[in-house]
Design a protein around this motif. Structure first.
Motif, PDB file in Angstrom:
ATOM      1  N   GLU A 167      12.143  -2.419  -5.275  1.00 26.06           N
ATOM      2  CA  GLU A 167      10.871  -3.127  -5.342  1.00 26.06           C
ATOM      3  C   GLU A 167      10.790  -4.289  -4.349  1.00 26.06           C
ATOM      4  N   LEU A 168      11.909  -4.624  -3.733  1.00 25.32           N
ATOM      5  CA  LEU A 168      11.903  -5.709  -2.756  1.00 25.32           C
ATOM      6  C   LEU A 168      11.753  -5.205  -1.325  1.00 25.32           C
ATOM      7  N   ILE A 169      12.009  -3.925  -1.116  1.00 26.23           N
ATOM      8  CA  ILE A 169      12.120  -3.363   0.222  1.00 26.23           C
ATOM      9  C   ILE A 169      10.844  -2.640   0.636  1.00 26.23           C
ATOM     10  N   ILE A 170      10.500  -2.784   1.910  1.00 26.27           N
ATOM     11  CA  ILE A 170       9.387  -2.041   2.511  1.00 26.27           C
ATOM     12  C   ILE A 170       9.956  -0.866   3.297  1.00 26.27           C
ATOM     13  N   ASP A 171       9.351   0.282   3.184  1.00 28.46           N
ATOM     14  CA  ASP A 171       9.768   1.456   3.958  1.00 28.46           C
ATOM     15  C   ASP A 171       9.254   1.296   5.384  1.00 28.46           C
ATOM     16  N   PHE A 172      10.077   0.712   6.220  1.00 32.78           N
ATOM     17  CA  PHE A 172       9.648   0.401   7.584  1.00 32.78           C
ATOM     18  C   PHE A 172       9.431   1.656   8.422  1.00 32.78           C
ATOM     19  N   ILE A 173      10.127   2.750   8.089  1.00 34.54           N
ATOM     20  CA  ILE A 173       9.932   3.991   8.850  1.00 34.54           C
ATOM     21  C   ILE A 173       8.516   4.520   8.625  1.00 34.54           C
ATOM     22  N   PHE A 174       8.091   4.530   7.360  1.00 33.71           N
ATOM     23  CA  PHE A 174       6.742   5.019   7.080  1.00 33.71           C
ATOM     24  C   PHE A 174       5.691   4.080   7.636  1.00 33.71           C
ATOM     25  N   ALA A 175       5.950   2.775   7.604  1.00 34.28           N
ATOM     26  CA  ALA A 175       5.009   1.815   8.183  1.00 34.28           C
ATOM     27  C   ALA A 175       4.820   2.085   9.670  1.00 34.28           C
ATOM     28  N   ALA A 176       5.921   2.413  10.369  1.00 31.60           N
ATOM     29  CA  ALA A 176       5.824   2.751  11.793  1.00 31.60           C
ATOM     30  C   ALA A 176       5.052   4.051  11.996  1.00 31.60           C
ATOM     31  N   VAL A 177       5.265   5.017  11.114  1.00 30.97           N
ATOM     32  CA  VAL A 177       4.526   6.286  11.195  1.00 30.97           C
ATOM     33  C   VAL A 177       3.025   6.040  11.017  1.00 30.97           C
TER      34      VAL A 177
END
Length: 469
Positions: free
Chosen positions: A234-244
């Motif tokens: 719950e603290l982490i953002i999925d940075f790979i999907f954000a880049a996608v």
């Protein structure tokens, strides 16, 4: 052991009871990266590498700068997850500054610029900030059978305009499978490819699938870094999907989007539909061996099965989609165990994913037996019939059955069986099938012998394709 290794050991500790988990993580990261240390002459981690570059050891200095790329990105991600996008952006920019410093240091010391452990975080920062001038060396990158290769490949396609090379992706996926790495992680990588290439029916379906995938990581105990989101989900953002999302042109507000993020569990809001999907260079299907006519490699055989069944037109009473309903998949292993079909994960995975009786072969009247009730002919029933009534040796499992009265009244000729001893498939003659060593003697590959069940099913489907052209 460098500072990076020391920090990795510290991060696994639990925060004091008076401190929240997020505050603890931020404190540790800031202390690691920025706090002066008496042991380092009053310098902090950012400054000490400059002295190391002058005094040596240079290799340790380069390693430490690479670790700082990740440190900065972790801080950015944690502030991003807390909704503090100003501080998140500051550390994203510092991520890129550390990346550029590393490349300069390599050049200053006569080293060729190479990809390094953690370069994916700099790539992600460049994607999110729209920084087009960054240089990312390709030489020296990770092997294609390990996780960083998949992440870097997705992010590389977020940074350029090249079509997605499914041939390279499939080859890496096959290598991953041969290494026996977790299948679920490979499926997660595949999600990003589907999103990049527009394979979802709608944007809502894509976002819902991502929410399920990412929150589902909290239920696993994977050996992964903080940024993967298996711990502290719950603290982490999925940075790979954000880049996608950035790459395909989506705009709106979602927990895992930049710069408009939201709180955990919030409903995504789309302001602009994605319209910049990547083109795809299709992967060639594995080809049968010219001599035997079969695909011996179990991974390539499985890939042939998946690709062919996905595009198979309707054939008589067979459904176009042979996939097994999710609620029935857990029952397969128990039924196979009853038959003594064990320690064969590739066969188990295949039968969990597909109803075998729904895989057609228009060249014959017999059909594959399925392990579960509901099929016209089950593995257990057909095997029991041939063993009890007609003398089939109990080391064999009959994998192909027939509804023809003559066949189940008095089966003649060759029948396809799984031999528990060597886990191969054989076509055994009725006259010999009570003696396994005799029945399998001199078996010819692709004619009376197949190296695995997956190889046999791939051959079975290819026979159908030839018969229905």
């Amino acid at each position: 052991m460098g500072l990076f290794d020391l920090f990795r050991r510290r991060k696994v500790a639990h925060p004091p009871r008076s401190q929240s988990r997020i505050d603890y993580l931020l404190t540790v990261l800031h202390d690691q990266l920025e706090a002066p240390k008496d042991a380092y002459g009053g310098e902090n981690f950012l400054a000490i590498v400059e002295r190391q570059l002058v005094e040596g050891p240079v290799d340790l200095a380069l390693w430490n700068i690479a670790s700082q790329v990740k440190d900065c990105f972790e801080l950015a991600n944690l502030y991003w997850g807390q909704g503090d996008t100003a501080r998140a952006e500051s550390y994203l920019r510092q991520t890129l500054e550390r990346h550029r410093r590393l490349l300069r240091a390599m050049a200053d010391h006569g080293q060729a610029a190479t990809a390094y452990n953690g370069i994916e975080y700099a790539k992600a920062a460049a994607c999110l900030l729209g920084s087009a001038e960054e240089v990312f060396p390709a030489e020296g990158g990770p092997e294609h059978c390990f996780e960083p290769w998949f992440i870097n490949t997705v992010l590389d396609r977020c940074l350029d305009t090249a079509p997605f090379d499914m041939g390279a992706w499939v080859a890496a996926s096959d290598a991953w499978t041969r290494k026996r790495h977790p299948r679920y992680r490979l499926e997660e990588f595949g999600f990003y490819v589907k999103a990049l290439t527009g394979a979802f029916v709608s944007t809502d379906e894509m976002l819902s699938a991502h929410e399920r995938m990412f929150t589902g990581r909290a239920n696993r105990t994977a050996d992964a870094s903080l940024l993967a989101g298996y711990q502290d989900n719950e603290l982490i953002i999925d940075f790979i999907f954000a880049a996608v999302l950035q790459r395909i042109g989506w705009a709106g507000t979602y927990r895992h989007s930049w710069p408009e993020s939201d709180v955990v569990g919030s409903v995504p809001r789309t302001a602009r539909e994605p319209d910049r999907y990547l083109g795809v260079v299709a992967a060639p299907l594995p080809k049968p061996d010219a001599d035997s006519g079969i695909i011996e490699d179990v991974v390539e055989a499985r890939r042939f099965i998946d690709a062919t069944l996905a595009n198979l037109p309707r054939f008589e009473d067979f459904p176009a989609d042979a996939r097994r309903p999710a609620k029935a998949r857990s029952k397969v292993s128990g039924e196979l165990a009853k038959l003594g079909w064990d320690k064969d994960p590739a066969s188990l995975d295949l039968m969990r994913d597909y109803r075998m009786d729904c895989i057609p072969n228009g060249s014959t009247h017999v059909s594959l037996c399925d392990p579960l009730r509901g099929a016209a002919i089950t593995l257990g029933d057909w095997t029991q019939l041939l063993v009890n009534d007609f003398g089939l040796h109990p080391e064999f499992i009959a994998i192909v059955g027939s509804e023809d009265r003559a066949d189940y009244g008095d089966p003649q000729g060759r029948w396809y069986v799984y031999w528990k001893r060597d886990k191969r498939i054989y076509a055994v003659e009725r006259d010999d099938w009570d003696r396994p060593d005799v029945a399998t003697q001199g078996a010819a590959m692709g004619l009376t012998c197949w190296p695995s069940y997956c190889s046999f099913v791939a051959w079975w489907i290819s026979e159908h394709l030839q018969a229905t052209r």
